[in-house]
Write a protein that holds these residues in place. Structure first.
Motif, PDB file in Angstrom:
ATOM      1  N   UNK A  18      -0.968  16.261  -7.155  1.00 42.48           N
ATOM      2  CA  UNK A  18      -0.494  17.652  -7.138  1.00 42.48           C
ATOM      3  C   UNK A  18      -1.436  18.264  -7.680  1.00 42.48           C
ATOM      4  N   UNK A  19      -1.326  18.553  -8.839  1.00 39.26           N
ATOM      5  CA  UNK A  19      -2.388  19.328  -9.712  1.00 39.26           C
ATOM      6  C   UNK A  19      -3.609  18.680  -9.886  1.00 39.26           C
ATOM      7  N   UNK A  20      -3.460  17.185 -10.210  1.00 46.18           N
ATOM      8  CA  UNK A  20      -4.879  16.886 -10.759  1.00 46.18           C
ATOM      9  C   UNK A  20      -5.733  16.190  -9.502  1.00 46.18           C
ATOM     10  N   UNK A  21      -5.134  15.623  -8.466  1.00 45.56           N
ATOM     11  CA  UNK A  21      -5.916  14.874  -7.402  1.00 45.56           C
ATOM     12  C   UNK A  21      -5.453  15.130  -6.123  1.00 45.56           C
ATOM     13  N   UNK A  22      -6.201  15.525  -4.992  1.00 43.14           N
ATOM     14  CA  UNK A  22      -5.919  15.330  -3.830  1.00 43.14           C
ATOM     15  C   UNK A  22      -5.737  13.901  -3.287  1.00 43.14           C
ATOM     16  N   UNK A  23      -4.885  13.837  -2.195  1.00 47.38           N
ATOM     17  CA  UNK A  23      -4.776  12.429  -1.752  1.00 47.38           C
ATOM     18  C   UNK A  23      -5.700  12.047  -0.719  1.00 47.38           C
ATOM     19  N   UNK A  24      -6.920  12.279  -1.110  1.00 46.66           N
ATOM     20  CA  UNK A  24      -8.040  12.077  -0.290  1.00 46.66           C
ATOM     21  C   UNK A  24      -9.423  11.822  -1.123  1.00 46.66           C
ATOM     22  N   UNK A  25     -10.085  10.667  -0.835  1.00 44.90           N
ATOM     23  CA  UNK A  25     -11.323  10.251  -1.498  1.00 44.90           C
ATOM     24  C   UNK A  25     -12.421  11.349  -1.504  1.00 44.90           C
ATOM     25  N   UNK A  51     -18.186   5.113 -11.221  1.00 45.65           N
ATOM     26  CA  UNK A  51     -16.643   5.429 -11.801  1.00 45.65           C
ATOM     27  C   UNK A  51     -15.939   4.481 -10.810  1.00 45.65           C
ATOM     28  N   UNK A  52     -14.959   3.541 -11.205  1.00 42.85           N
ATOM     29  CA  UNK A  52     -14.203   2.850 -10.597  1.00 42.85           C
ATOM     30  C   UNK A  52     -12.450   3.266 -10.851  1.00 42.85           C
ATOM     31  N   UNK A  53     -11.898   3.649 -10.066  1.00 44.31           N
ATOM     32  CA  UNK A  53     -10.378   3.957 -10.175  1.00 44.31           C
ATOM     33  C   UNK A  53      -9.573   3.071  -9.635  1.00 44.31           C
ATOM     34  N   UNK A  54      -8.659   2.474 -10.190  1.00 42.96           N
ATOM     35  CA  UNK A  54      -7.709   1.330  -9.382  1.00 42.96           C
ATOM     36  C   UNK A  54      -6.443   2.088  -9.233  1.00 42.96           C
ATOM     37  N   UNK A  55      -5.751   2.121  -7.980  1.00 45.24           N
ATOM     38  CA  UNK A  55      -4.273   2.472  -7.897  1.00 45.24           C
ATOM     39  C   UNK A  55      -3.765   1.479  -8.692  1.00 45.24           C
ATOM     40  N   UNK A  68     -10.366   0.083  -4.421  1.00 41.65           N
ATOM     41  CA  UNK A  68     -10.619   1.007  -5.350  1.00 41.65           C
ATOM     42  C   UNK A  68     -11.305   2.210  -5.117  1.00 41.65           C
ATOM     43  N   UNK A  69     -10.817   3.371  -5.649  1.00 42.73           N
ATOM     44  CA  UNK A  69     -11.489   4.566  -5.443  1.00 42.73           C
ATOM     45  C   UNK A  69     -13.178   4.353  -6.165  1.00 42.73           C
ATOM     46  N   UNK A  70     -14.106   4.872  -5.552  1.00 41.71           N
ATOM     47  CA  UNK A  70     -15.369   4.494  -6.372  1.00 41.71           C
ATOM     48  C   UNK A  70     -15.988   6.029  -6.212  1.00 41.71           C
ATOM     49  N   UNK A  71     -16.380   6.464  -7.227  1.00 43.05           N
ATOM     50  CA  UNK A  71     -17.341   7.731  -7.457  1.00 43.05           C
ATOM     51  C   UNK A  71     -18.660   7.288  -7.719  1.00 43.05           C
ATOM     52  N   UNK A  72     -19.636   7.597  -7.217  1.00 35.97           N
ATOM     53  CA  UNK A  72     -20.846   7.360  -7.361  1.00 35.97           C
ATOM     54  C   UNK A  72     -21.716   8.231  -8.296  1.00 35.97           C
ATOM     55  N   UNK A  73     -21.380   9.603  -8.477  1.00 44.84           N
ATOM     56  CA  UNK A  73     -22.139  10.461  -8.897  1.00 44.84           C
ATOM     57  C   UNK A  73     -21.350  11.117 -10.016  1.00 44.84           C
ATOM     58  N   UNK A 112       0.743  -1.135   0.019  1.00 47.84           N
ATOM     59  CA  UNK A 112       0.058  -0.176  -0.123  1.00 47.84           C
ATOM     60  C   UNK A 112       0.782   1.290  -0.155  1.00 47.84           C
ATOM     61  N   UNK A 113       1.823   1.222   0.880  1.00 51.51           N
ATOM     62  CA  UNK A 113       2.822   2.423   1.043  1.00 51.51           C
ATOM     63  C   UNK A 113       3.453   2.632  -0.561  1.00 51.51           C
ATOM     64  N   UNK A 114       4.018   1.877  -1.152  1.00 50.05           N
ATOM     65  CA  UNK A 114       4.612   1.880  -2.638  1.00 50.05           C
ATOM     66  C   UNK A 114       3.597   2.287  -3.681  1.00 50.05           C
ATOM     67  N   UNK A 115       2.320   1.621  -3.419  1.00 51.21           N
ATOM     68  CA  UNK A 115       1.146   1.691  -4.640  1.00 51.21           C
ATOM     69  C   UNK A 115      -0.013   2.442  -4.609  1.00 51.21           C
ATOM     70  N   UNK A 116      -0.142   2.818  -3.357  1.00 48.59           N
ATOM     71  CA  UNK A 116      -1.222   3.502  -3.291  1.00 48.59           C
ATOM     72  C   UNK A 116      -2.382   2.876  -2.501  1.00 48.59           C
ATOM     73  N   UNK A 117      -3.643   3.370  -2.055  1.00 49.25           N
ATOM     74  CA  UNK A 117      -4.713   2.501  -1.527  1.00 49.25           C
ATOM     75  C   UNK A 117      -5.070   1.251  -2.138  1.00 49.25           C
ATOM     76  N   UNK A 118      -5.150   0.322  -1.642  1.00 54.37           N
ATOM     77  CA  UNK A 118      -5.534  -1.213  -2.175  1.00 54.37           C
ATOM     78  C   UNK A 118      -6.966  -1.286  -2.728  1.00 54.37           C
TER      79      UNK A 118
END
Ligand code: HEC
Ligand code: HEC
Ligand code: HEC
Ligand code: HEC
Ligand code: HEC
Ligand code: HEC
Length: 221
Positions: free
Chosen positions: A69-76, A49-53, A40-45, A32-38
Protein backbone atom coordinates in the motif's frame (compact mmCIF):
# COMPACT_ATOMS: atom_id res chain seq x y z
CA UNK A 1 13.05 -32.20 1.67
CA UNK A 2 9.86 -34.26 1.78
CA UNK A 3 8.92 -37.42 -0.10
CA UNK A 4 6.85 -35.52 -2.65
CA UNK A 5 9.85 -33.46 -3.51
CA UNK A 6 11.99 -36.55 -4.00
CA UNK A 7 9.39 -38.23 -6.23
CA UNK A 8 8.87 -34.99 -8.13
CA UNK A 9 12.56 -34.93 -8.81
CA UNK A 10 12.41 -38.60 -9.88
CA UNK A 11 9.58 -37.94 -12.34
CA UNK A 12 11.13 -34.83 -13.74
CA UNK A 13 14.48 -36.51 -14.20
CA UNK A 14 12.69 -38.44 -16.94
CA UNK A 15 10.55 -35.53 -18.13
CA UNK A 16 13.44 -33.11 -18.40
CA UNK A 17 14.73 -30.24 -16.36
CA UNK A 18 12.06 -27.80 -17.51
CA UNK A 19 9.51 -29.50 -15.24
CA UNK A 20 11.88 -29.80 -12.31
CA UNK A 21 11.42 -26.17 -11.42
CA UNK A 22 7.61 -26.13 -11.37
CA UNK A 23 7.26 -29.49 -9.58
CA UNK A 24 9.75 -28.62 -6.89
CA UNK A 25 7.99 -25.33 -6.19
CA UNK A 26 4.50 -26.82 -6.17
CA UNK A 27 5.42 -29.36 -3.49
CA UNK A 28 6.90 -26.86 -1.05
CA UNK A 29 4.92 -26.55 2.20
CA UNK A 30 4.97 -22.73 2.08
CA UNK A 31 1.70 -21.33 0.66
CA UNK A 32 2.91 -18.58 -1.64
CA UNK A 33 -0.58 -17.13 -2.28
CA UNK A 34 -1.33 -16.72 1.40
CA UNK A 35 2.10 -15.71 2.65
CA UNK A 36 3.83 -13.93 -0.22
CA UNK A 37 6.86 -14.87 -2.28
CA UNK A 38 8.89 -17.81 -0.97
CA UNK A 39 12.30 -16.62 -2.06
CA UNK A 40 13.70 -13.83 0.10
CA UNK A 41 13.79 -10.26 -1.18
CA UNK A 42 17.45 -9.31 -1.41
CA UNK A 43 18.61 -5.76 -1.90
CA UNK A 44 22.28 -5.51 -2.80
CA UNK A 45 22.94 -1.78 -2.63
CA UNK A 46 24.46 0.00 -0.88
CA UNK A 47 24.80 -3.08 1.37
CA UNK A 48 23.11 -6.43 1.26
CA UNK A 49 19.75 -6.65 3.06
CA UNK A 50 17.57 -9.74 3.24
CA UNK A 51 13.81 -9.58 3.81
CA UNK A 52 11.80 -12.74 4.43
CA UNK A 53 8.05 -12.75 3.73
CA UNK A 54 7.71 -16.03 5.59
CA UNK A 55 8.72 -14.46 8.89
CA UNK A 56 6.45 -11.44 8.58
CA UNK A 57 3.30 -13.14 7.26
CA UNK A 58 3.45 -16.82 8.20
CA UNK A 59 5.18 -16.45 11.60
CA UNK A 60 4.22 -12.96 12.78
CA UNK A 61 0.83 -12.88 11.07
CA UNK A 62 0.97 -9.51 9.32
CA UNK A 63 -1.55 -8.89 6.52
CA UNK A 64 -0.25 -8.10 3.04
CA UNK A 65 -1.79 -4.65 3.35
CA UNK A 66 0.40 -3.80 6.34
CA UNK A 67 3.22 -3.27 3.83
CA UNK A 68 1.67 -3.32 0.36
CA UNK A 69 0.00 0.00 0.00
CA UNK A 70 1.91 2.99 1.21
CA UNK A 71 5.21 1.33 2.19
CA UNK A 72 6.12 -1.07 -0.60
CA UNK A 73 5.10 -1.94 -4.15
CA UNK A 74 4.39 -5.61 -4.85
CA UNK A 75 7.41 -5.80 -7.06
CA UNK A 76 11.02 -6.47 -6.23
CA UNK A 77 13.50 -3.68 -6.71
CA UNK A 78 11.06 -0.73 -6.60
CA UNK A 79 12.14 0.55 -3.17
CA UNK A 80 15.88 0.61 -3.95
CA UNK A 81 15.18 2.39 -7.24
CA UNK A 82 13.61 5.32 -5.37
CA UNK A 83 17.15 6.13 -4.21
CA UNK A 84 15.73 6.86 -0.77
CA UNK A 85 16.32 3.53 0.88
CA UNK A 86 18.91 3.98 3.62
CA UNK A 87 19.44 3.75 7.37
CA UNK A 88 18.61 7.45 7.56
CA UNK A 89 15.20 7.05 5.91
CA UNK A 90 14.46 4.04 8.10
CA UNK A 91 15.25 6.13 11.16
CA UNK A 92 12.69 8.67 9.88
CA UNK A 93 10.03 5.97 9.87
CA UNK A 94 10.03 5.14 6.17
CA UNK A 95 10.14 1.69 4.55
CA UNK A 96 11.07 -0.99 7.16
CA UNK A 97 11.38 1.83 9.69
CA UNK A 98 7.60 2.27 9.72
CA UNK A 99 7.54 -0.70 12.13
CA UNK A 100 11.19 -1.16 13.04
CA UNK A 101 11.12 1.83 15.35
CA UNK A 102 11.68 0.15 18.71
CA UNK A 103 7.95 -0.07 19.44
CA UNK A 104 6.12 -2.18 16.87
CA UNK A 105 9.31 -4.13 16.16
CA UNK A 106 12.99 -3.91 17.14
CA UNK A 107 14.55 -0.60 16.14
CA UNK A 108 16.51 -0.30 12.90
CA UNK A 109 19.59 0.97 14.68
CA UNK A 110 19.88 -2.24 16.71
CA UNK A 111 20.27 -5.88 15.77
CA UNK A 112 22.09 -5.09 12.50
CA UNK A 113 22.68 -8.76 11.78
CA UNK A 114 18.94 -9.49 11.56
CA UNK A 115 18.64 -7.50 8.31
CA UNK A 116 22.24 -7.51 7.10
CA UNK A 117 24.41 -10.48 6.30
CA UNK A 118 27.86 -11.11 7.75
CA UNK A 119 30.23 -11.61 4.84
CA UNK A 120 31.50 -15.19 4.79
CA UNK A 121 34.50 -14.57 2.64
CA UNK A 122 37.50 -12.88 4.16
CA UNK A 123 38.10 -9.22 3.30
CA UNK A 124 41.50 -8.94 1.62
CA UNK A 125 43.32 -5.68 0.97
CA UNK A 126 46.14 -5.36 -1.51
CA UNK A 127 46.85 -1.65 -1.08
CA UNK A 128 49.20 -0.22 0.01
CA UNK A 129 50.79 -3.64 0.66
CA UNK A 130 49.77 -7.07 -0.55
CA UNK A 131 48.06 -8.49 1.42
CA UNK A 132 46.18 -8.00 4.69
CA UNK A 133 43.28 -10.23 5.63
CA UNK A 134 40.26 -9.70 7.89
CA UNK A 135 37.85 -12.41 8.97
CA UNK A 136 34.37 -11.35 10.11
CA UNK A 137 33.60 -14.69 11.75
CA UNK A 138 36.58 -14.50 14.08
CA UNK A 139 35.48 -11.09 15.30
CA UNK A 140 31.70 -11.50 15.41
CA UNK A 141 31.34 -15.16 16.37
CA UNK A 142 34.49 -16.13 18.27
CA UNK A 143 34.97 -12.79 20.03
CA UNK A 144 31.30 -11.78 20.01
CA UNK A 145 31.77 -8.24 18.72
CA UNK A 146 28.65 -6.37 17.58
CA UNK A 147 28.50 -5.02 14.05
CA UNK A 148 28.38 -1.46 15.33
CA UNK A 149 31.67 -1.86 17.19
CA UNK A 150 33.23 -1.41 13.72
CA UNK A 151 30.42 -0.12 11.47
CA UNK A 152 30.35 2.65 10.55
CA UNK A 153 32.86 4.30 12.85
CA UNK A 154 36.09 2.37 12.17
CA UNK A 155 34.92 0.93 8.84
CA UNK A 156 32.24 1.49 6.22
CA UNK A 157 30.10 -1.53 5.42
CA UNK A 158 31.73 -1.77 2.05
CA UNK A 159 34.63 -3.91 0.96
CA UNK A 160 37.52 -1.82 -0.31
CA UNK A 161 36.39 1.49 1.18
CA UNK A 162 39.34 1.81 3.59
CA UNK A 163 41.77 0.71 0.90
CA UNK A 164 40.80 3.69 -1.22
CA UNK A 165 41.77 6.06 1.54
CA UNK A 166 45.36 7.31 1.48
CA UNK A 167 45.72 7.03 5.26
CA UNK A 168 45.07 3.28 5.50
CA UNK A 169 48.54 2.75 6.95
CA UNK A 170 50.28 1.45 10.05
CA UNK A 171 50.60 5.00 11.32
CA UNK A 172 46.82 5.40 11.32
CA UNK A 173 46.48 2.07 13.12
CA UNK A 174 48.99 3.20 15.77
CA UNK A 175 46.89 6.36 16.13
CA UNK A 176 43.83 4.27 16.99
CA UNK A 177 42.09 4.33 13.61
CA UNK A 178 40.77 1.36 11.62
CA UNK A 179 41.98 -1.93 13.19
CA UNK A 180 43.94 0.18 15.67
CA UNK A 181 40.69 1.15 17.37
CA UNK A 182 41.01 -2.18 19.20
CA UNK A 183 44.41 -3.53 18.22
CA UNK A 184 46.14 -1.24 20.70
CA UNK A 185 47.54 -3.79 23.16
CA UNK A 186 44.56 -3.46 25.48
CA UNK A 187 41.31 -4.46 23.78
CA UNK A 188 43.22 -6.75 21.41
CA UNK A 189 46.87 -7.49 20.56
CA UNK A 190 48.78 -4.38 19.51
CA UNK A 191 49.20 -3.46 15.85
CA UNK A 192 52.98 -3.26 16.22
CA UNK A 193 53.19 -6.94 17.14
CA UNK A 194 52.27 -10.22 15.45
CA UNK A 195 52.62 -8.72 11.97
CA UNK A 196 51.89 -12.04 10.29
CA UNK A 197 48.48 -12.57 11.83
CA UNK A 198 47.15 -9.66 9.73
CA UNK A 199 49.69 -9.71 6.92
CA UNK A 200 49.49 -12.82 4.78
CA UNK A 201 51.87 -11.43 2.17
CA UNK A 202 52.00 -12.17 -1.54
CA UNK A 203 52.38 -15.92 -1.01
CA UNK A 204 49.38 -16.07 1.31
CA UNK A 205 47.40 -13.98 -1.15
CA UNK A 206 48.22 -16.32 -4.03
CA UNK A 207 47.31 -19.34 -1.92
CA UNK A 208 44.01 -17.76 -0.92
CA UNK A 209 43.00 -16.60 -4.39
CA UNK A 210 44.41 -19.59 -6.22
CA UNK A 211 46.64 -17.34 -8.27
CA UNK A 212 49.62 -18.90 -10.04
CA UNK A 213 52.30 -19.15 -7.34
CA UNK A 214 55.03 -18.58 -9.94
CA UNK A 215 53.44 -15.49 -11.45
CA UNK A 216 55.40 -13.07 -9.28
CA UNK A 217 58.70 -14.96 -9.67
CA UNK A 218 58.32 -14.92 -13.44
CA UNK A 219 57.51 -11.24 -13.61
CA UNK A 220 60.70 -10.65 -11.65
CA UNK A 221 62.85 -12.23 -14.38
C1 HEC B 1 6.42 -6.60 6.37
C2 HEC B 1 6.23 -6.12 5.04
C3 HEC B 1 5.57 -6.99 4.01
C4 HEC B 1 4.42 -7.76 4.14
C5 HEC B 1 3.55 -7.93 5.36
C6 HEC B 1 4.20 -8.36 2.85
N1 HEC B 1 5.17 -7.97 1.96
FE1 HEC B 1 5.29 -8.47 -0.01
N2 HEC B 1 7.00 -7.38 -0.21
C7 HEC B 1 7.60 -6.67 0.82
C8 HEC B 1 8.78 -6.04 0.31
C9 HEC B 1 9.76 -5.20 1.12
C10 HEC B 1 8.88 -6.40 -1.06
C11 HEC B 1 9.97 -5.94 -2.04
C12 HEC B 1 9.65 -4.55 -2.53
C13 HEC B 1 10.80 -3.89 -3.27
O1 HEC B 1 11.85 -4.53 -3.52
O2 HEC B 1 10.63 -2.69 -3.61
C14 HEC B 1 7.75 -7.24 -1.35
C15 HEC B 1 7.47 -7.80 -2.59
C16 HEC B 1 6.37 -8.60 -2.86
C17 HEC B 1 6.09 -9.19 -4.15
C18 HEC B 1 6.92 -9.05 -5.41
C19 HEC B 1 7.85 -10.22 -5.54
C20 HEC B 1 8.69 -10.21 -6.80
O3 HEC B 1 9.38 -11.21 -7.02
O4 HEC B 1 8.69 -9.20 -7.54
C21 HEC B 1 4.93 -9.91 -4.03
C22 HEC B 1 4.24 -10.73 -5.10
C23 HEC B 1 4.50 -9.77 -2.65
N3 HEC B 1 5.40 -8.98 -1.98
C24 HEC B 1 3.38 -10.35 -2.14
C25 HEC B 1 2.97 -10.27 -0.82
C26 HEC B 1 1.79 -10.93 -0.30
C27 HEC B 1 0.85 -11.80 -1.12
C28 HEC B 1 1.71 -10.59 1.02
C29 HEC B 1 0.71 -11.05 2.05
C30 HEC B 1 0.47 -12.47 2.10
C31 HEC B 1 2.87 -9.74 1.33
N4 HEC B 1 3.60 -9.57 0.18
C32 HEC B 1 3.13 -9.21 2.57
C33 HEC B 1 7.13 -6.53 2.11
C34 HEC B 1 6.02 -7.13 2.64
C1 HEC C 1 4.29 -3.66 9.04
C2 HEC C 1 5.36 -3.72 10.01
C3 HEC C 1 6.71 -4.19 9.55
C4 HEC C 1 7.44 -3.77 8.46
C5 HEC C 1 7.09 -2.69 7.45
C6 HEC C 1 8.69 -4.52 8.49
N1 HEC C 1 8.71 -5.37 9.58
FE1 HEC C 1 10.21 -6.63 10.07
N2 HEC C 1 9.13 -7.24 11.69
C7 HEC C 1 7.92 -6.74 12.09
C8 HEC C 1 7.50 -7.36 13.34
C9 HEC C 1 6.22 -7.05 14.12
C10 HEC C 1 8.53 -8.27 13.68
C11 HEC C 1 8.58 -9.19 14.92
C12 HEC C 1 8.82 -8.39 16.18
C13 HEC C 1 10.25 -8.14 16.46
O1 HEC C 1 11.09 -9.01 16.16
O2 HEC C 1 10.58 -7.06 17.01
C14 HEC C 1 9.54 -8.17 12.63
C15 HEC C 1 10.70 -8.93 12.59
C16 HEC C 1 11.70 -8.78 11.65
C17 HEC C 1 12.92 -9.53 11.62
C18 HEC C 1 13.31 -10.63 12.62
C19 HEC C 1 12.96 -11.93 11.98
C20 HEC C 1 13.22 -13.14 12.85
O3 HEC C 1 13.73 -14.12 12.30
O4 HEC C 1 12.92 -13.09 14.05
C21 HEC C 1 13.67 -9.08 10.57
C22 HEC C 1 15.02 -9.57 10.12
C23 HEC C 1 12.89 -8.05 9.92
N3 HEC C 1 11.70 -7.90 10.59
C24 HEC C 1 13.33 -7.35 8.78
C25 HEC C 1 12.57 -6.38 8.13
C26 HEC C 1 13.00 -5.66 6.95
C27 HEC C 1 14.36 -5.81 6.27
C28 HEC C 1 11.97 -4.84 6.60
C29 HEC C 1 11.90 -3.90 5.43
C30 HEC C 1 12.09 -4.52 4.15
C31 HEC C 1 10.91 -5.05 7.56
N4 HEC C 1 11.29 -5.99 8.46
C32 HEC C 1 9.69 -4.39 7.53
C33 HEC C 1 7.17 -5.81 11.42
C34 HEC C 1 7.54 -5.18 10.25
C1 HEC D 1 15.18 -3.56 9.95
C2 HEC D 1 16.27 -3.85 9.06
C3 HEC D 1 17.61 -3.21 9.28
C4 HEC D 1 18.38 -3.20 10.44
C5 HEC D 1 18.03 -3.79 11.80
C6 HEC D 1 19.62 -2.53 10.10
N1 HEC D 1 19.61 -2.15 8.78
FE1 HEC D 1 21.12 -1.19 7.80
N2 HEC D 1 19.95 -1.11 6.11
C7 HEC D 1 18.67 -1.60 6.02
C8 HEC D 1 18.11 -1.20 4.72
C9 HEC D 1 16.73 -1.56 4.20
C10 HEC D 1 19.12 -0.46 4.05
C11 HEC D 1 19.05 0.19 2.67
C12 HEC D 1 19.06 -0.82 1.56
C13 HEC D 1 20.41 -1.45 1.26
O1 HEC D 1 21.47 -0.95 1.63
O2 HEC D 1 20.42 -2.53 0.58
C14 HEC D 1 20.28 -0.44 4.96
C15 HEC D 1 21.50 0.18 4.66
C16 HEC D 1 22.59 0.19 5.50
C17 HEC D 1 23.86 0.79 5.15
C18 HEC D 1 24.19 1.48 3.84
C19 HEC D 1 24.39 2.98 4.00
C20 HEC D 1 23.30 3.68 4.74
O3 HEC D 1 23.62 4.38 5.71
O4 HEC D 1 22.12 3.51 4.43
C21 HEC D 1 24.69 0.60 6.23
C22 HEC D 1 26.13 1.04 6.37
C23 HEC D 1 23.92 -0.09 7.26
N3 HEC D 1 22.64 -0.32 6.77
C24 HEC D 1 24.40 -0.42 8.50
C25 HEC D 1 23.62 -0.93 9.53
C26 HEC D 1 24.10 -1.11 10.90
C27 HEC D 1 25.51 -0.80 11.40
C28 HEC D 1 23.03 -1.63 11.61
C29 HEC D 1 22.95 -1.93 13.10
C30 HEC D 1 23.33 -0.85 13.99
C31 HEC D 1 21.91 -1.77 10.67
N4 HEC D 1 22.29 -1.33 9.44
C32 HEC D 1 20.67 -2.31 10.99
C33 HEC D 1 18.00 -2.35 6.96
C34 HEC D 1 18.40 -2.55 8.25
C1 HEC E 1 36.03 -5.94 13.98
C2 HEC E 1 35.45 -5.12 12.96
C3 HEC E 1 34.18 -5.54 12.28
C4 HEC E 1 33.02 -6.04 12.84
C5 HEC E 1 32.73 -6.32 14.30
C6 HEC E 1 32.07 -6.21 11.75
N1 HEC E 1 32.65 -5.84 10.57
FE1 HEC E 1 31.77 -5.82 8.74
N2 HEC E 1 33.49 -5.12 7.89
C7 HEC E 1 34.65 -4.89 8.59
C8 HEC E 1 35.68 -4.46 7.66
C9 HEC E 1 37.10 -4.14 8.01
C10 HEC E 1 35.06 -4.43 6.37
C11 HEC E 1 35.72 -4.01 5.05
C12 HEC E 1 35.76 -2.50 4.98
C13 HEC E 1 36.69 -1.97 3.94
O1 HEC E 1 37.26 -2.73 3.14
O2 HEC E 1 36.86 -0.73 3.92
C14 HEC E 1 33.68 -4.86 6.56
C15 HEC E 1 32.75 -4.97 5.54
C16 HEC E 1 31.44 -5.41 5.72
C17 HEC E 1 30.46 -5.55 4.67
C18 HEC E 1 30.69 -5.25 3.18
C19 HEC E 1 31.13 -6.50 2.46
C20 HEC E 1 31.29 -6.28 0.98
O3 HEC E 1 31.44 -7.31 0.28
O4 HEC E 1 31.29 -5.14 0.50
C21 HEC E 1 29.30 -5.99 5.25
C22 HEC E 1 27.98 -6.29 4.55
C23 HEC E 1 29.56 -6.14 6.67
N3 HEC E 1 30.87 -5.77 6.91
C24 HEC E 1 28.62 -6.56 7.57
C25 HEC E 1 28.87 -6.74 8.92
C26 HEC E 1 27.89 -7.23 9.85
C27 HEC E 1 26.44 -7.60 9.49
C28 HEC E 1 28.49 -7.26 11.07
C29 HEC E 1 27.93 -7.74 12.37
C30 HEC E 1 27.44 -9.07 12.39
C31 HEC E 1 29.86 -6.80 10.89
N4 HEC E 1 30.05 -6.50 9.57
C32 HEC E 1 30.79 -6.70 11.90
C33 HEC E 1 34.86 -4.99 9.93
C34 HEC E 1 33.94 -5.43 10.86
C1 HEC F 1 36.14 -3.54 17.57
C2 HEC F 1 37.46 -4.07 17.92
C3 HEC F 1 38.31 -4.67 16.81
C4 HEC F 1 38.63 -4.13 15.60
C5 HEC F 1 38.24 -2.79 15.03
C6 HEC F 1 39.49 -5.10 14.94
N1 HEC F 1 39.69 -6.18 15.76
FE1 HEC F 1 40.82 -7.82 15.33
N2 HEC F 1 40.38 -8.60 17.16
C7 HEC F 1 39.64 -7.97 18.14
C8 HEC F 1 39.61 -8.82 19.32
C9 HEC F 1 38.89 -8.48 20.63
C10 HEC F 1 40.37 -9.96 19.03
C11 HEC F 1 40.69 -11.13 19.98
C12 HEC F 1 41.67 -10.75 21.06
C13 HEC F 1 43.10 -10.81 20.61
O1 HEC F 1 43.45 -11.66 19.78
O2 HEC F 1 43.90 -9.97 21.10
C14 HEC F 1 40.86 -9.79 17.66
C15 HEC F 1 41.64 -10.72 16.98
C16 HEC F 1 42.15 -10.55 15.72
C17 HEC F 1 42.99 -11.50 15.04
C18 HEC F 1 43.42 -12.85 15.58
C19 HEC F 1 42.43 -13.84 15.05
C20 HEC F 1 42.52 -15.23 15.63
O3 HEC F 1 42.65 -16.15 14.84
O4 HEC F 1 42.40 -15.37 16.86
C21 HEC F 1 43.31 -10.95 13.83
C22 HEC F 1 44.19 -11.56 12.75
C23 HEC F 1 42.66 -9.67 13.75
N3 HEC F 1 41.97 -9.46 14.91
C24 HEC F 1 42.76 -8.81 12.67
C25 HEC F 1 42.13 -7.59 12.58
C26 HEC F 1 42.26 -6.68 11.46
C27 HEC F 1 43.09 -6.93 10.22
C28 HEC F 1 41.49 -5.60 11.74
C29 HEC F 1 41.26 -4.39 10.91
C30 HEC F 1 40.80 -4.64 9.57
C31 HEC F 1 40.87 -5.82 13.04
N4 HEC F 1 41.29 -7.03 13.51
C32 HEC F 1 40.01 -4.94 13.66
C33 HEC F 1 39.00 -6.77 18.03
C34 HEC F 1 39.01 -5.93 16.94
C1 HEC G 1 45.88 -5.72 13.31
C2 HEC G 1 46.35 -5.99 11.98
C3 HEC G 1 47.75 -5.57 11.58
C4 HEC G 1 48.93 -5.86 12.23
C5 HEC G 1 49.12 -6.64 13.52
C6 HEC G 1 49.99 -5.29 11.42
N1 HEC G 1 49.47 -4.68 10.32
FE1 HEC G 1 50.52 -3.70 8.84
N2 HEC G 1 48.78 -3.23 7.91
C7 HEC G 1 47.51 -3.56 8.36
C8 HEC G 1 46.52 -2.95 7.48
C9 HEC G 1 45.02 -3.09 7.62
C10 HEC G 1 47.24 -2.24 6.49
C11 HEC G 1 46.65 -1.44 5.30
C12 HEC G 1 46.15 -2.38 4.21
C13 HEC G 1 47.20 -2.91 3.24
O1 HEC G 1 48.29 -2.32 3.12
O2 HEC G 1 46.95 -3.94 2.57
C14 HEC G 1 48.67 -2.42 6.80
C15 HEC G 1 49.71 -1.87 6.06
C16 HEC G 1 51.04 -2.04 6.34
C17 HEC G 1 52.12 -1.45 5.55
C18 HEC G 1 51.96 -0.53 4.35
C19 HEC G 1 51.48 0.84 4.80
C20 HEC G 1 52.44 1.55 5.69
O3 HEC G 1 52.07 1.79 6.86
O4 HEC G 1 53.57 1.81 5.27
C21 HEC G 1 53.29 -1.91 6.11
C22 HEC G 1 54.70 -1.58 5.63
C23 HEC G 1 52.94 -2.74 7.25
N3 HEC G 1 51.57 -2.79 7.34
C24 HEC G 1 53.85 -3.36 8.08
C25 HEC G 1 53.53 -4.02 9.28
C26 HEC G 1 54.50 -4.58 10.22
C27 HEC G 1 56.01 -4.54 10.02
C28 HEC G 1 53.79 -5.12 11.26
C29 HEC G 1 54.31 -5.77 12.53
C30 HEC G 1 55.24 -4.93 13.29
C31 HEC G 1 52.38 -4.92 10.94
N4 HEC G 1 52.26 -4.24 9.74
C32 HEC G 1 51.34 -5.38 11.74
C33 HEC G 1 47.19 -4.35 9.45
C34 HEC G 1 48.09 -4.83 10.37
Amino acid sequence: MNKNFVSAVGVTMLAGTFLLVSHATATEEYDVKAFGPKSPIVWQKPVKVVFEHRVHTDDIGLECGACHGELFAMQRGVAPRTGKLSMASLAEGQFCGACHDGETAFASDTNCIACHVVPEDPIVWTKPVKAVVFYHQVHTEEYGLDCDSCHNDAFAMKKGAAENSSNFTMKALYDGQYCGKCHDGETAFASNTLCNTCHIGVKGYNRMTGADPHADEQSGH
